[in-house]
Design a protein around this motif. Structure first.
Motif, PDB file in Angstrom:
ATOM      1  N   SER A  56      32.922   3.807   4.392  1.00 26.84           N
ATOM      2  CA  SER A  56      34.169   3.445   5.011  1.00 26.84           C
ATOM      3  C   SER A  56      35.177   2.675   4.039  1.00 26.84           C
ATOM      4  O   SER A  56      34.492   2.070   3.217  1.00 26.84           O
ATOM      5  N   LYS A  57      36.552   2.928   4.066  1.00 27.96           N
ATOM      6  CA  LYS A  57      37.315   2.389   3.283  1.00 27.96           C
ATOM      7  C   LYS A  57      37.997   0.888   3.554  1.00 27.96           C
ATOM      8  O   LYS A  57      38.630   0.336   2.851  1.00 27.96           O
ATOM      9  N   VAL A  58      37.406   0.751   4.974  1.00 24.71           N
ATOM     10  CA  VAL A  58      38.183  -0.440   5.529  1.00 24.71           C
ATOM     11  C   VAL A  58      37.396  -1.671   5.020  1.00 24.71           C
ATOM     12  O   VAL A  58      36.188  -1.923   5.355  1.00 24.71           O
ATOM     13  N   CYS A  59      37.931  -2.623   4.192  1.00 25.02           N
ATOM     14  CA  CYS A  59      37.038  -3.725   3.634  1.00 25.02           C
ATOM     15  C   CYS A  59      36.792  -4.563   4.772  1.00 25.02           C
ATOM     16  O   CYS A  59      37.080  -4.557   5.718  1.00 25.02           O
ATOM     17  N   THR A  60      35.583  -5.066   4.507  1.00 25.74           N
ATOM     18  CA  THR A  60      34.519  -5.863   5.593  1.00 25.74           C
ATOM     19  C   THR A  60      35.287  -7.443   5.464  1.00 25.74           C
ATOM     20  O   THR A  60      34.641  -8.083   6.203  1.00 25.74           O
ATOM     21  N   HIS A  61      36.271  -7.501   4.688  1.00 29.68           N
ATOM     22  CA  HIS A  61      36.861  -8.812   4.838  1.00 29.68           C
ATOM     23  C   HIS A  61      37.682  -8.989   5.688  1.00 29.68           C
ATOM     24  O   HIS A  61      37.470  -9.640   7.012  1.00 29.68           O
ATOM     25  N   VAL A  62      38.949  -8.444   5.511  1.00 21.41           N
ATOM     26  CA  VAL A  62      40.068  -8.514   6.362  1.00 21.41           C
ATOM     27  C   VAL A  62      40.607  -7.084   6.655  1.00 21.41           C
ATOM     28  O   VAL A  62      41.651  -7.201   7.206  1.00 21.41           O
ATOM     29  N   GLY A  63      40.119  -6.145   6.155  1.00 23.12           N
ATOM     30  CA  GLY A  63      40.525  -4.669   6.595  1.00 23.12           C
ATOM     31  C   GLY A  63      41.368  -4.059   5.636  1.00 23.12           C
ATOM     32  O   GLY A  63      41.817  -2.908   6.095  1.00 23.12           O
ATOM     33  N   CYS A  64      41.615  -4.308   4.331  1.00 29.47           N
ATOM     34  CA  CYS A  64      42.469  -3.794   3.526  1.00 29.47           C
ATOM     35  C   CYS A  64      41.781  -2.354   3.028  1.00 29.47           C
ATOM     36  O   CYS A  64      40.521  -2.457   3.200  1.00 29.47           O
ATOM     37  N   PRO A  65      42.485  -1.158   2.680  1.00 32.39           N
ATOM     38  CA  PRO A  65      41.744  -0.103   2.202  1.00 32.39           C
ATOM     39  C   PRO A  65      41.237  -0.443   0.824  1.00 32.39           C
ATOM     40  O   PRO A  65      41.872  -0.752  -0.099  1.00 32.39           O
TER      41      PRO A  65
END
Ligand code: FES
Length: 357
Positions: A270-279
């Motif tokens: 997944s490209k969705v960062c597990t911090h706050v969701g940036c690619p």
């Protein structure tokens, strides 16, 4: 007193010499102070104003939920206006004006109207003075007549309570429905081809050479097929389905799960960062690190996309992939854990959770 030659000597003046204290003007009682009928009339007027405020607040809520926000029309020759906004404005005005006018009228007609002079006194009060203050306060409470004007107290309390609703309800209602299932799911399903973003073409395992990187979306959500979707569906898909596809040297891969869920070293995350969701889109070919440009979280692709730097707390979720009959890369399953930032109640039986290190 020392003076300059050409300057007239200043005469030392006392405050009494400079001005005379005019004292307080004679007290003129108000009509409501001397005429019980006038006091009763003022009370009715105040109750009416607070009632108008309460009605304005209730009508505001009714208008908010009942009137179509796109409804247009003309009122008293102003030309065409949005009736929804006009209704909200008028009812909010009634709500605020009623409370304001009621409070002012109350103060001017019925609240105690006495001029009081408080002489300066030492800062520390004696026991007698404190007892005097307590007596004064109790006298103030009695003379304010609040205990006898329960109608005003009740209507003011009701108006003030309802007054908060037009401010709070639209904000809470505007937050939209509480997200539930959508936090746990994406559009990835077993058998969906991995399509290159933005061209929308499928990709064969042979096309993924070592060191190359592909930005991927699920079949049906990108390219020509994506153009046929409504903008909201497309936007939601873009926000949670995006995947990065890389081929690693299988001998570098440290996790058996990563090998099992990939194909000959080809892995999809997944490209969705597990911090706050940036690619997470920056791939360092030499180190096999994935970098999030927002706050520099760094994920190690050879070790299950574990966080090795930055504020993210979880590995990037891996998408299991396989090859179909025609040699194209397809999803073997959907994501087996929620993608993106953590949230309350993320743990759910049956889902495989990423590490929280
Ligand atoms: S969103 Fe990626 S590091 Fe903050």
């Amino acid at each position: 007193m020392a003076t300059h030659d050409n300057v007239p000597a200043l005469v030392e003046e006392t405050s009494e010499d400079r001005f005379i204290n005019p004292g307080l003007p004679p007290h003129v009682p108000r009509r409501s102070d001397i005429d019980p009928r006038a006091a009763k009339r003022a009370e009715r007027q105040i109750v009416a104003m607070f009632t108008i405020s309460a009605l304005g607040s209730i009508l505001f809520l009714v208008a908010y939920y009942v009137i179509d926000p796109t409804l247009k029309g003309s009122i008293i020759g102003i030309g065409e206006i949005n009736l929804f906004h006009a209704a909200l404005g008028l009812t909010m005005a009634a709500s605020m004006l009623g409370i304001g006018l009621g409070a002012v009228h109350w103060a001017k007609t019925l609240m105690p109207d006495e001029e009081v002079i408080e002489e300066r006194h030492p800062q520390v009060s004696s026991a007698e003075e404190r007892a005097d203050v307590a007596q004064l306060l109790s006298h103030g409470w009695r003379s304010s007549q609040l205990n006898r004007r329960s109608a005003i107290l009740g209507s003011a309390g009701g108006a003030l309570g309802l007054f908060a609703l037009p401010l709070v309800v639209p904000v809470l209602a505007g937050l939209g429905p509480r997200p539930r299932e959508e936090l746990f799911t994406t559009n990835w399903e077993p058998g969906l081809r991995l399509m290159v973003d933005p061209s929308g073409s499928p990709i064969r395992a042979a096309d993924v050479t070592q060191g190359s990187v592909f930005h991927i979306m699920p079949e049906g959500f990108v390219g020509e097929a994506g153009h046929e979707l409504d903008p909201e569906t497309l936007m939601i898909s873009k926000s949670k389905d995006q995947v990065i596809l890389v081929r690693l040297d299988p001998s570098l891969i440290q996790s058996q799960k990563q090998l099992d869920w990939g194909v000959d070293g080809i892995v999809a995350y997944s490209k969705v960062c597990t911090h706050v969701g940036c690619p997470v889109a920056l791939y360092e070919q030499q180190t096999h690190h994935l970098l999030c440009p927002c706050h520099q979280s760094t994920f190690d692709m050879t070790d299950d996309c574990r966080v090795i730097f930055g504020p993210a707390k979880r590995s990037l979720p891996q998408l299991p992939i396989t090859i179909d009959d025609e040699g194209y890369i397809v999803a073997a399953d959907g994501f087996r854990e929620p993608i993106g930032p953590s949230f309350f109640e993320r743990e759910r039986p049956g889902l495989l959770m990423g590490d929280e290190s």
